[in-house]
Write a protein that holds these residues in place. Structure first.
Motif, mmCIF file in Angstrom:
data_model
loop_
_atom_site.group_PDB
_atom_site.id
_atom_site.type_symbol
_atom_site.label_atom_id
_atom_site.label_comp_id
_atom_site.label_asym_id
_atom_site.label_seq_id
_atom_site.Cartn_x
_atom_site.Cartn_y
_atom_site.Cartn_z
ATOM 1 N N TRP A 3 0.809 -1.221 0.000
ATOM 2 C CA TRP A 3 0.000 0.000 0.000
ATOM 3 C C TRP A 3 0.841 1.269 0.000
ATOM 4 O O TRP A 3 0.513 2.259 -0.657
ATOM 5 C CB TRP A 3 -0.958 0.006 1.203
ATOM 6 C CG TRP A 3 -0.271 0.068 2.542
ATOM 7 C CD1 TRP A 3 0.158 -0.974 3.298
ATOM 8 C CD2 TRP A 3 0.086 1.258 3.267
ATOM 9 N NE1 TRP A 3 0.763 -0.533 4.452
ATOM 10 C CE2 TRP A 3 0.725 0.830 4.459
ATOM 11 C CE3 TRP A 3 -0.073 2.615 3.036
ATOM 12 C CZ2 TRP A 3 1.205 1.732 5.412
ATOM 13 C CZ3 TRP A 3 0.403 3.521 3.980
ATOM 14 C CH2 TRP A 3 1.032 3.084 5.147
ATOM 15 N N PHE A 4 1.949 1.260 0.722
ATOM 16 C CA PHE A 4 2.739 2.490 0.862
ATOM 17 C C PHE A 4 3.552 2.816 -0.385
ATOM 18 O O PHE A 4 4.051 3.938 -0.515
ATOM 19 C CB PHE A 4 3.647 2.419 2.095
ATOM 20 C CG PHE A 4 4.476 1.179 2.194
ATOM 21 C CD1 PHE A 4 5.653 1.043 1.489
ATOM 22 C CD2 PHE A 4 4.075 0.142 3.023
ATOM 23 C CE1 PHE A 4 6.425 -0.099 1.591
ATOM 24 C CE2 PHE A 4 4.843 -1.022 3.135
ATOM 25 C CZ PHE A 4 6.021 -1.136 2.413
ATOM 26 N N THR A 44 -2.027 10.865 1.058
ATOM 27 C CA THR A 44 -2.678 9.639 1.521
ATOM 28 C C THR A 44 -2.033 9.062 2.778
ATOM 29 O O THR A 44 -2.530 8.084 3.331
ATOM 30 C CB THR A 44 -2.635 8.570 0.414
ATOM 31 O OG1 THR A 44 -1.293 8.439 -0.075
ATOM 32 C CG2 THR A 44 -3.542 8.969 -0.743
ATOM 33 N N GLY A 45 -0.926 9.652 3.217
ATOM 34 C CA GLY A 45 -0.268 9.205 4.431
ATOM 35 C C GLY A 45 0.241 10.383 5.234
ATOM 36 O O GLY A 45 0.609 11.422 4.674
ATOM 37 N N LEU A 46 0.244 10.237 6.545
ATOM 38 C CA LEU A 46 0.768 11.273 7.438
ATOM 39 C C LEU A 46 1.894 10.685 8.278
ATOM 40 O O LEU A 46 1.813 9.542 8.740
ATOM 41 C CB LEU A 46 -0.331 11.789 8.375
ATOM 42 C CG LEU A 46 -1.581 12.386 7.735
ATOM 43 C CD1 LEU A 46 -2.564 12.827 8.822
ATOM 44 C CD2 LEU A 46 -1.240 13.549 6.828
ATOM 45 N N TRP A 47 2.948 11.475 8.442
ATOM 46 C CA TRP A 47 4.017 11.133 9.381
ATOM 47 C C TRP A 47 3.979 12.201 10.466
ATOM 48 O O TRP A 47 4.132 13.385 10.201
ATOM 49 C CB TRP A 47 5.369 11.097 8.658
ATOM 50 C CG TRP A 47 6.577 11.349 9.526
ATOM 51 C CD1 TRP A 47 6.721 11.101 10.858
ATOM 52 C CD2 TRP A 47 7.836 11.910 9.096
ATOM 53 N NE1 TRP A 47 7.979 11.476 11.291
ATOM 54 C CE2 TRP A 47 8.678 11.970 10.237
ATOM 55 C CE3 TRP A 47 8.327 12.354 7.863
ATOM 56 C CZ2 TRP A 47 9.971 12.471 10.174
ATOM 57 C CZ3 TRP A 47 9.625 12.853 7.810
ATOM 58 C CH2 TRP A 47 10.444 12.899 8.955
ATOM 59 N N MET A 91 -6.538 8.267 5.186
ATOM 60 C CA MET A 91 -5.118 8.529 5.425
ATOM 61 C C MET A 91 -4.527 7.537 6.421
ATOM 62 O O MET A 91 -5.079 7.327 7.504
ATOM 63 C CB MET A 91 -4.915 9.949 5.949
ATOM 64 C CG MET A 91 -5.262 11.009 4.942
ATOM 65 S SD MET A 91 -5.065 12.657 5.632
ATOM 66 C CE MET A 91 -6.134 13.570 4.512
ATOM 67 N N ALA A 92 -3.409 6.936 6.038
ATOM 68 C CA ALA A 92 -2.644 6.099 6.952
ATOM 69 C C ALA A 92 -1.719 6.990 7.774
ATOM 70 O O ALA A 92 -1.234 8.020 7.291
ATOM 71 C CB ALA A 92 -1.838 5.074 6.169
ATOM 72 N N VAL A 93 -1.468 6.592 9.010
ATOM 73 C CA VAL A 93 -0.658 7.409 9.921
ATOM 74 C C VAL A 93 0.544 6.604 10.396
ATOM 75 O O VAL A 93 0.409 5.506 10.939
ATOM 76 C CB VAL A 93 -1.491 7.857 11.139
ATOM 77 C CG1 VAL A 93 -0.617 8.661 12.115
ATOM 78 C CG2 VAL A 93 -2.705 8.671 10.703
ATOM 79 N N CYS A 231 3.077 -8.480 14.211
ATOM 80 C CA CYS A 231 1.889 -7.792 14.753
ATOM 81 C C CYS A 231 0.995 -7.271 13.638
ATOM 82 O O CYS A 231 -0.245 -7.320 13.753
ATOM 83 C CB CYS A 231 2.317 -6.620 15.638
ATOM 84 S SG CYS A 231 3.154 -7.059 17.159
ATOM 85 N N LYS A 232 1.608 -6.752 12.565
ATOM 86 C CA LYS A 232 0.863 -6.118 11.480
ATOM 87 C C LYS A 232 1.619 -6.368 10.173
ATOM 88 O O LYS A 232 2.595 -5.680 9.884
ATOM 89 C CB LYS A 232 0.724 -4.616 11.740
ATOM 90 C CG LYS A 232 -0.152 -3.865 10.759
ATOM 91 C CD LYS A 232 -0.201 -2.382 11.115
ATOM 92 C CE LYS A 232 -1.062 -1.597 10.149
ATOM 93 N NZ LYS A 232 -2.488 -1.963 10.239
ATOM 94 N N PRO A 233 1.196 -7.351 9.395
ATOM 95 C CA PRO A 233 1.972 -7.744 8.206
ATOM 96 C C PRO A 233 2.221 -6.619 7.204
ATOM 97 O O PRO A 233 3.255 -6.635 6.522
ATOM 98 C CB PRO A 233 1.111 -8.855 7.589
ATOM 99 C CG PRO A 233 0.365 -9.435 8.748
ATOM 100 C CD PRO A 233 0.071 -8.273 9.640
ATOM 101 N N ASP A 234 1.310 -5.669 7.097
ATOM 102 C CA ASP A 234 1.493 -4.592 6.115
ATOM 103 C C ASP A 234 2.045 -3.323 6.732
ATOM 104 O O ASP A 234 1.895 -2.224 6.195
ATOM 105 C CB ASP A 234 0.176 -4.287 5.395
ATOM 106 C CG ASP A 234 -0.901 -3.754 6.337
ATOM 107 O OD1 ASP A 234 -0.732 -3.879 7.572
ATOM 108 O OD2 ASP A 234 -1.917 -3.215 5.846
#
Length: 501
Positions: A3-4, A44-47, A91-93, A231-234
């Motif tokens: 996705w990223f 689409t993503g936040l840091w 948005m992914a964070v 914990c989180k594959p993606d």
């Protein structure tokens, strides 16, 4: 495709983005309010920079409690409300995580001094902020190691308990819904306590040979990465690597380590040089051909793109954005770039908040500099130049209260026009679908960088004269004159040509 790999990330400098309660500090209430702004921009993503309880000696990179929110940013309830809204806005964070050191007031420092690095007597290692990297503790009758400020105590990664604590922290935030982490100075972790003295270069500057990239550090990172992926594959894992050696930087980006690492040879150049930019694009393809590089021209640790590279020229700033958002890689926009924000300017030392700038000021005074000269040194060294309060395209101010950082904060005369350019560019990027396409061609001709990705030819003209290129196709983005099969690209312009099949 992960996705990223298609995402565009936007770095939010928490303290300076949006103040929702008028206390002068950015916070989660304000950030949540501005999510529609970010959605309209098209990221689409936040840091997020650190928002944990902190002494604020290094603006949050001195963590006092890894599993909570500093009151200046709000509460855990505010964080959760923001996370829910971010998901609703698509948005992914990812969040900054600082595992090299804690604040000296972290509970571990008293309860578990064995978690830290101690020495009976200092060696010659210098802090990255200047001065000795060792400070005496009467309570322990020993010197503790701090690769940065004396309030930032380095953790001892030879201790299994430190790894277990780190895993609990990472799991906590993954369960809160974050999509990944940006690991701060992750190659500085101390895993070798033999402490050889560092050498010096011919100018007398310390070469940080033995206090970073220590033997065994990649094994530590591999264990952290494996835990996160279990914990989180993606999960998306980003590394800040303290190095200007691309081979060294790239060595931390592998299937068993981090997904991407920041290449500061590309992102933090001090002066605009098209050959330097092009050469680094080529080198990234040579050194990490099977992984995506990162693309950025600004962050909270450097001067602003508009001032540092564009020399206040809006066309140049747009062209740099064009390159960052169309070249092969994962882009990171620093907040304020989309409105042309310029460097913060400081007229007195009391206006500074960055320890790096303040320490440079005091060291200059100790060396005999006048107060004015020391202030000039501070303005050159401080990272605060890029940390001014956000100026939004719609005219909304960062805060109704007095901002946490002083100085003069400026932006381009037409914030909205710059914002619209970024928005159009991001819309095109999303619609054209070239994000993961490899280069079919990557060349520099005159001062124009050209690359073909998918069915598109991208031309970034960094020259001061028109650039002509003979191609059959149609203009897909940007402005260019056409004459028969020629496209004429204006100085400091970026265009995209959809090539004929």
């Amino acid at each position: 495709m992960r996705w990223f790999e298609k995402s565009v990330f936007y770095e939010v400098y928490m303290k300076s983005f949006c103040d929702g309660n008028a206390d002068g500090f950015g916070d989660f209430i304000g950030l949540k309010e501005r999510l529609p702004y970010l959605r309209e921009l098209g990221v689409t993503g936040l840091w997020l920079t650190p928002f944990y309880p902190s002494m604020q000696v290094d603006n949050g990179y001195d963590v006092s409690d890894y599993m909570n929110v500093d009151p200046i940013y709000g509460t855990m309830a505010d964080f959760r409300d923001f996370m829910t809204a971010a998901k609703q806005n698509g948005m992914a964070v990812i969040i900054d995580i600082v595992l090299n050191h804690t604040a000296i007031n972290h509970s571990w420092f008293k309860a578990h001094p064995e978690y830290y690095v101690w020495k009976e007597a200092p060696n010659n290692w210098e802090s990255f902020f200047g001065g000795s990297a060792f400070t005496y503790s009467a309570e322990q009758n020993a010197y503790y190691y701090h690769s940065f400020a004396k309030e930032q105590v380095d953790l001892n990664w030879t201790k299994p308990a430190v790894m277990q604590e780190a895993k609990q922290i990472l799991q906590f935030w993954l369960e809160e819904g974050v999509a990944g982490f940006r690991f701060d100075v992750i190659n500085n972790l101390t895993v070798d306590t033999t402490f050889p003295d560092n050498p010096f270069d011919e100018l007398g500057e310390m070469i940080h040979k033995f206090d970073r990239n220590q033997p065994g550090v990649q094994a530590v990172i591999a264990e952290l990465a494996s835990f996160c992926r279990a914990c989180k594959p993606d999960v998306f894992l980003v590394g800040e690597i303290s190095s200007d050696d691309l081979n060294e930087i790239a060595s931390y980006s592998r299937n068993d380590l981090l997904d991407v690492t920041f290449n500061f040879n590309f992102g933090s150049i001090e002066k605009l040089a098209v050959t330097k930019i092009f050469d680094e694009l080529v080198r990234m393809e040579e050194v990490i051909p099977e992984r995506l590089p990162t693309l950025f021209f600004g962050s909270h640790d450097m001067g602003r793109l508009m001032s540092r590279l564009a020399n206040e020229n809006r066309s140049v700033a747009k062209l740099l954005a064009f390159l960052m958002l169309t070249a092969r890689g994962i882009p990171f926009i620093y907040n304020g770039e989309e409105v042309g924000m310029r460097n913060q300017v400081f007229g007195a030392i009391h206006e500074l908040r960055d320890i790096q700038g303040m320490q440079a000021y005091h060291l200059a005074l100790q060396d005999g500099a006048s107060e004015q000269s020391a202030l000039e040194v501070a303005n050159q060294k401080t990272r605060d130049v890029g940390r001014g309060p956000m100026l939004f395209a719609d005219g909304k101010s960062f805060s109704e209260g007095k901002p946490w950082i002083l100085g003069r904060n400026e932006t381009d005369l037409d914030k909205l026009e710059m914002f619209r350019y970024y928005k159009r560019l991001l819309e095109f990027r999303g619609q054209a679908g070239f994000q993961t396409e490899a280069y079919k061609k990557l060349v520099l001709e005159e001062d124009a960088i050209q690359y073909v990705r998918g069915r598109y030819l991208f031309v970034a003209n960094f020259g001061e004269t028109d650039f002509s290129i003979k191609k059959s196709g149609k203009l897909a983005f940007g402005e260019a004159m056409q004459s028969e099969n020629y496209f004429i690209v204006s100085p400091f312009s970026g265009v995209v040509i959809e090539l004929e099949a």
